[in-house]
Design a protein around this motif. Structure first.
Motif, PDB file in Angstrom:
ATOM      1  N   ARG A 274      -3.264   5.584  -0.019  1.00 41.37           N
ATOM      2  CA  ARG A 274      -4.665   5.361   0.342  1.00 41.37           C
ATOM      3  C   ARG A 274      -5.533   5.708  -0.872  1.00 41.37           C
ATOM      4  O   ARG A 274      -5.463   6.804  -1.398  1.00 41.37           O
ATOM      5  CB  ARG A 274      -5.032   6.196   1.561  1.00 41.37           C
TER       6      ARG A 274
ATOM      7  N   GLY B 216       4.957   4.367   2.893  1.00 40.05           N
ATOM      8  CA  GLY B 216       3.934   3.360   3.044  1.00 40.05           C
ATOM      9  C   GLY B 216       2.997   3.323   1.848  1.00 40.05           C
ATOM     10  O   GLY B 216       3.110   4.099   0.912  1.00 40.05           O
TER      11      GLY B 216
ATOM     12  N   GLY C 182       6.959   1.602  15.142  1.00 36.28           N
ATOM     13  CA  GLY C 182       6.767   0.559  14.137  1.00 36.28           C
ATOM     14  C   GLY C 182       5.562  -0.310  14.459  1.00 36.28           C
ATOM     15  O   GLY C 182       4.789  -0.665  13.575  1.00 36.28           O
ATOM     16  N   GLN C 183       5.389  -0.646  15.752  1.00 34.07           N
ATOM     17  CA  GLN C 183       4.246  -1.457  16.161  1.00 34.07           C
ATOM     18  C   GLN C 183       2.932  -0.729  15.907  1.00 34.07           C
ATOM     19  O   GLN C 183       1.933  -1.338  15.509  1.00 34.07           O
ATOM     20  CB  GLN C 183       4.362  -1.804  17.643  1.00 34.07           C
ATOM     21  N   ALA C 184       2.928   0.586  16.099  1.00 34.74           N
ATOM     22  CA  ALA C 184       1.719   1.383  15.906  1.00 34.74           C
ATOM     23  C   ALA C 184       1.472   1.725  14.445  1.00 34.74           C
ATOM     24  O   ALA C 184       0.441   2.322  14.112  1.00 34.74           O
ATOM     25  CB  ALA C 184       1.806   2.670  16.731  1.00 34.74           C
ATOM     26  N   GLY C 185       2.405   1.390  13.562  1.00 37.18           N
ATOM     27  CA  GLY C 185       2.231   1.684  12.141  1.00 37.18           C
ATOM     28  C   GLY C 185       2.411   3.149  11.793  1.00 37.18           C
ATOM     29  O   GLY C 185       1.907   3.613  10.772  1.00 37.18           O
ATOM     30  N   ILE C 186       3.140   3.886  12.623  1.00 40.14           N
ATOM     31  CA  ILE C 186       3.386   5.308  12.363  1.00 40.14           C
ATOM     32  C   ILE C 186       4.675   5.426  11.560  1.00 40.14           C
ATOM     33  O   ILE C 186       5.763   5.158  12.061  1.00 40.14           O
ATOM     34  CB  ILE C 186       3.484   6.110  13.674  1.00 40.14           C
ATOM     35  N   ALA C 187       4.548   5.826  10.302  1.00 40.26           N
ATOM     36  CA  ALA C 187       5.705   5.888   9.401  1.00 40.26           C
ATOM     37  C   ALA C 187       6.270   7.290   9.296  1.00 40.26           C
ATOM     38  O   ALA C 187       7.147   7.541   8.470  1.00 40.26           O
ATOM     39  CB  ALA C 187       5.320   5.383   8.009  1.00 40.26           C
TER      40      ALA C 187
ATOM     41  N   GLU D  40      -8.197   7.121  13.988  1.00 44.34           N
ATOM     42  CA  GLU D  40      -6.933   7.080  13.254  1.00 44.34           C
ATOM     43  C   GLU D  40      -6.543   8.495  12.851  1.00 44.34           C
ATOM     44  O   GLU D  40      -7.112   9.079  11.941  1.00 44.34           O
ATOM     45  CB  GLU D  40      -7.070   6.193  12.011  1.00 44.34           C
TER      46      GLU D  40
ATOM     47  N   ARG E  50      11.384   5.785   8.171  1.00 40.72           N
ATOM     48  CA  ARG E  50      10.701   6.521   9.236  1.00 40.72           C
ATOM     49  C   ARG E  50      11.684   7.162  10.217  1.00 40.72           C
ATOM     50  O   ARG E  50      11.412   7.277  11.392  1.00 40.72           O
ATOM     51  CB  ARG E  50       9.708   5.613   9.963  1.00 40.72           C
TER      52      ARG E  50
ATOM     53  N   ASP F 118      -9.664   2.339   0.034  1.00 41.84           N
ATOM     54  CA  ASP F 118      -9.671   2.648   1.466  1.00 41.84           C
ATOM     55  C   ASP F 118     -10.881   3.492   1.831  1.00 41.84           C
ATOM     56  O   ASP F 118     -11.217   3.632   3.003  1.00 41.84           O
ATOM     57  CB  ASP F 118      -8.383   3.390   1.843  1.00 41.84           C
TER      58      ASP F 118
ATOM     59  N   HIS G 157      15.881   1.736   9.718  1.00 43.52           N
ATOM     60  CA  HIS G 157      14.535   2.218   9.384  1.00 43.52           C
ATOM     61  C   HIS G 157      14.616   3.570   8.681  1.00 43.52           C
ATOM     62  O   HIS G 157      14.094   4.573   9.178  1.00 43.52           O
ATOM     63  CB  HIS G 157      13.678   2.335  10.643  1.00 43.52           C
TER      64      HIS G 157
END
Length: 777
Positions: free
Chosen positions: A99, A96, A646-651, A608, A692, A186, A689
């Motif tokens: 930061r 991803g 994937g929806q939660a953005g956890i890679a 987060e 991840r 960030d 994927h």
């Protein structure tokens, strides 16, 4: 508004290191053979490279003022050697976006003329600098432009009430340049008076309020001039505290910048004595060019004055996290009132603590937004020390990037381009279409593809094994020819038997002969799945937060507990998310995961919590899905989990655990065929994927201590993504040939051959090969 009105940079990227070198060679040939090239043509090439080409992992930026400099840079890149004007790097994939932190230092980065050259070539910088000058005007009796230019009659940067506002204006304006170039922070952090610039960029102070703080607070400091000083000592804070103990009533620790970078402030006499003691002990120490003792007891004299002068400023909720270098905590914005700006001048600067906090929260790019980098060494040392301690959730991530913006006596567009290039080649998203002056789009050389052959080479024939007919004697050859031709009369004479007895045998022999020949020719074409022993992985630690997703209730409680213990024993901070039966859709799973992470004890205030890895035991739930008796909750839940992450953005990599889903040895029972479906699903998820995906692990029926230890080792990294843990050790899934080839001969078609799925690139080649081999056309 463009970032720069001048400057040339050529962006080159490729999938591989060899591809990058080949791209450089191809671009150099293109530029070398292009006749009559002028400065505009060089800019057009740079513009086209920046706006029409994809950006891959292996990256480089070549800078130059003319064609010769650019070609020299490309030649160095193609030869894989460092050169001035060339920045190169490799971006780690599958992690991803990085930061980014903007870092604003205190005093020390100033130099006469800073920002003047950039203001002439950067409309963005010039506009923001003018706004800062207007904001300062009500509080100062000098012109910002005159001070930066060193104009006759302008006060010098040796005055604290001049240098601090001037540095603040330059830093705020440089931050605007980075943001206009597409690099949004960030988080922000400031060192001492650099916190005032950080507050502006974070949104906690308006530009006018920040100008009031930096101007009036620095004016208050002039009352301390001549009464103190500051000494930098290259030792850790505990050692410095012990060293200055004899002067405790005159000297105090003023700043802790890194693992071995500590600053003390106090009376000039005491500081000189401490410096002499350091020199005797072989410890590096130097006096800082200030004549006051900030961040120490002398500042107590200014408390009432500073707080009354700053009355009326109105801090606001910050748009970005700002980490306080006084406390190491994230500020929301409303705390930035007059009391804070006095306290931050009185209290020690715990800069290394703030950097550690940012490192733990997986910030990996630190851009010192200043006229000269003075903190990059301390930042790099702090992050290296943090990684070595194993405390950072970002240890397994990409190596930190620490870079500056301008440098002393090097503050023009070339220096800015170099800093942007350094960030770009290490994975920071730079909008080059906003940086470079607009040009024409021209046709460029195509990508220099690096070709790799994936077809397996034929396996040599095994010793002593031949194709049927290869070593036949003449008599045998005549015999088999008669069989294949159905010549019963010749066979009857040869075998001295009644021909009627051969009528049924000859067709069977001919059919057997054809099967043997075909099987012999194609034996080496076939593959099968096998399991091979994998050496026990070397001991390795797990870092950060690991999310374990498991079915609630059921019969898998002991395996779940052992799995959690295995991860904890390796050093992971485990968060367990138990999923009720039937909860298999992605939205419900995503909400449950977010809730569990937010409620975990060590979750940060913003909720987060970075996740380093995910382990799923959902497959162990063999309960049929309501309304779909052929699908288990384990299979459906695993699919839902892949989507939910994937929806939660956890890679973070996902490891899926099963038990009894695969048979790894002859005779081993397949106790859970329903879980075998999860292996098929997992292999597809890994292909779709890869960024991840961790892998598949099949557990033994009982997860004893030895097996649990092996599980932890596999999760820590063993180079395998499909393994089974058994009592004898770890075995890995392999694709192997069914057996050695028994033939060096080629298969020959004897009739019409049907080729299906031949619409791609392979089909025409296969058809030509068949025709050459004798198939009817």
């Amino acid at each position: 508004m463009p970032v720069l009105s001048e400057g040339t940079a050529w962006l080159v990227s490729a999938r591989t290191a060899d591809g990058l070198k080949a791209q450089a060679e191809r671009l150099a040939d293109f530029a070398r053979n292009r006749a009559g090239m002028e400065a505009r043509d060089l800019a057009d090439i740079g513009w086209s490279l920046a706006t029409t080409r994809s950006v891959f992992e292996h990256r480089a930026v070549v800078r130059g003022e003319n064609r010769d400099e650019l070609l020299a840079g490309l030649a160095a890149l193609a030869a894989d050697r460092p050169a001035a004007g060339v920045a190169a790097g490799v971006v780690a994939t599958g992690r991803g976006p990085r930061r980014v932190v903007f870092v604003f230092p205190g005093q020390g980065s100033q130099w006469l003329g800073m920002g003047r050259e950039l203001a002439e070539s950067s409309p963005v910088f010039a506009a923001r600098l003018a706004e800062c000058g207007q904001a300062l005007a009500p509080y100062v009796d000098w012109s910002l432009d005159d001070v930066l230019a060193g104009a006759d009659g302008a006060p010098g940067l040796d005055r604290v009430d001049v240098v601090q506002p001037a540095l603040w204006a330059v830093m705020v304006s440089l931050a605007a340049v980075w943001q206009a170039a597409g690099v949004e922070p960030d988080a922000v952090v400031g060192h001492s008076q650099g916190e005032i610039a950080a507050a502006v960029v974070a949104g906690g102070l308006t530009l006018d309020d920040a100008a009031k703080v930096v101007a009036l607070r620095s004016q208050a400091l002039t009352a301390l001039s001549g009464w103190g000083g500051m000494l930098s000592i290259a030792e850790p804070e505990p050692a410095v505290t012990a060293r200055v103990a004899p002067w405790a009533d005159q000297v105090a620790v003023a700043a802790v910048n890194g693992p071995a970078a500590t600053v003390v402030s106090g009376t000039p006499e005491a500081l000189r004595e401490i410096q002499a003691a350091c020199e005797r002990d072989g410890v590096r120490a130097r006096m800082l060019p200030v004549d006051y003792a900030s961040h120490g007891p002398q500042v107590n004299w200014l408390q009432d004055k500073i707080q009354s002068m700053l009355a009326g400023i109105a801090p606001r909720p910050a748009r970005l996290p700002m980490v306080s270098s006084m406390t190491g905590e994230t500020l929301a914005g409303p705390e930035l009132g007059p009391e804070y700006w006095y306290a931050s001048l009185r209290a020690p600067v715990r800069f290394s603590r703030a950097i550690e906090a940012l490192g733990r929260s997986r910030h990996s790019v630190f851009i010192e937004t200043s006229a000269h980098p003075v903190l990059t060494t301390s930042i790099a040392a702090t992050l290296e020390n943090l990684a070595g301690s194993g405390e950072s959730d970002g240890v397994s991530g990409p190596a930190p990037v620490v870079t500056g913006t301008l440098r002393r006596d090097d503050g023009g567009p070339a220096r800015l381009l170099a800093s942007l290039a350094e960030a770009h080649v290490h994975g920071v998203g730079v909008d080059w279409s906003s940086v470079l002056p607009a040009g024409r789009r021209i046709d460029l050389p195509t990508y220099a593809f690096q070709r790799q052959r994936f077809w397996p080479d034929p396996v040599p024939a095994a010793n002593g094994v031949a194709t049927p007919g290869e070593h036949d004697s003449p008599a045998q050859a005549r015999f088999w020819a008669a069989v294949e031709n159905g010549d019963v009369d010749t066979l009857a004479d040869t075998l001295a038997v009644d021909e009627h007895r051969l009528n049924d045998i000859v067709p069977a022999l001919a059919s057997w002969r054809r099967r043997e020949r075909d099987d012999s020719a194609t034996a080496s074409w076939r593959y099968r799945v096998s399991w091979v022993p994998v050496p026990d992985p070397a001991p390795s630690a797990l870092h950060g937060t690991w999310l374990v997703v498991a079915p609630a209730g059921g019969n898998a409680g002991e395996q779940i507990a052992e799995c959690v213990r295995a991860l904890t024993a390796r050093g992971a901070d485990v968060v367990l998310a138990e999923v009720p039966a039937g909860e298999v859709d992605q939205s419900s799973l995503a909400a449950r995961i977010a809730d569990v992470l937010a409620r975990s004890p060590e979750s940060p205030p913003d909720g987060e919590r970075p996740v380093a890895g995910v382990v799923s035991l959902l497959a162990l739930d063999a309960t049929p899905l309501p309304g779909r008796p052929m699908v288990t909750s384990g299979v459906a839940g695993t699919l839902g989990l892949v989507q939910a992450l994937g929806q939660a953005g956890i890679a973070a990599p996902l490891w899926v655990l099963t038990s009894g889903a695969v048979a790894t040895a002859p005779g081993e029972p397949l106790t859970s065929p329903a879980q075998a479906q999860v292996w098929g699903l997992g292999r597809v998820a890994g292909l779709e994927h890869p960024d991840r995906w961790g892998g598949l692990i099949d557990l033994p029926p009982t997860l004893d201590a030895r097996a649990a230890k092996r599980l932890g080792a596999v999760l820590a990294g063993c180079g395998e993504d499909q393994v089974a843990i058994r009592s004898a050790g770890v075995v890995g899934r392999r694709l192997v040939r069914t057996g050695p080839s028994r033939s060096t001969g080629a298969w020959r078609p004897r009739g019409t051959v049907l080729v299906t799925g031949a619409s791609g690139e392979i089909g025409p080649n296969l058809a030509r090969w068949l025709a050459d081999a004798g198939a009817p056309t």
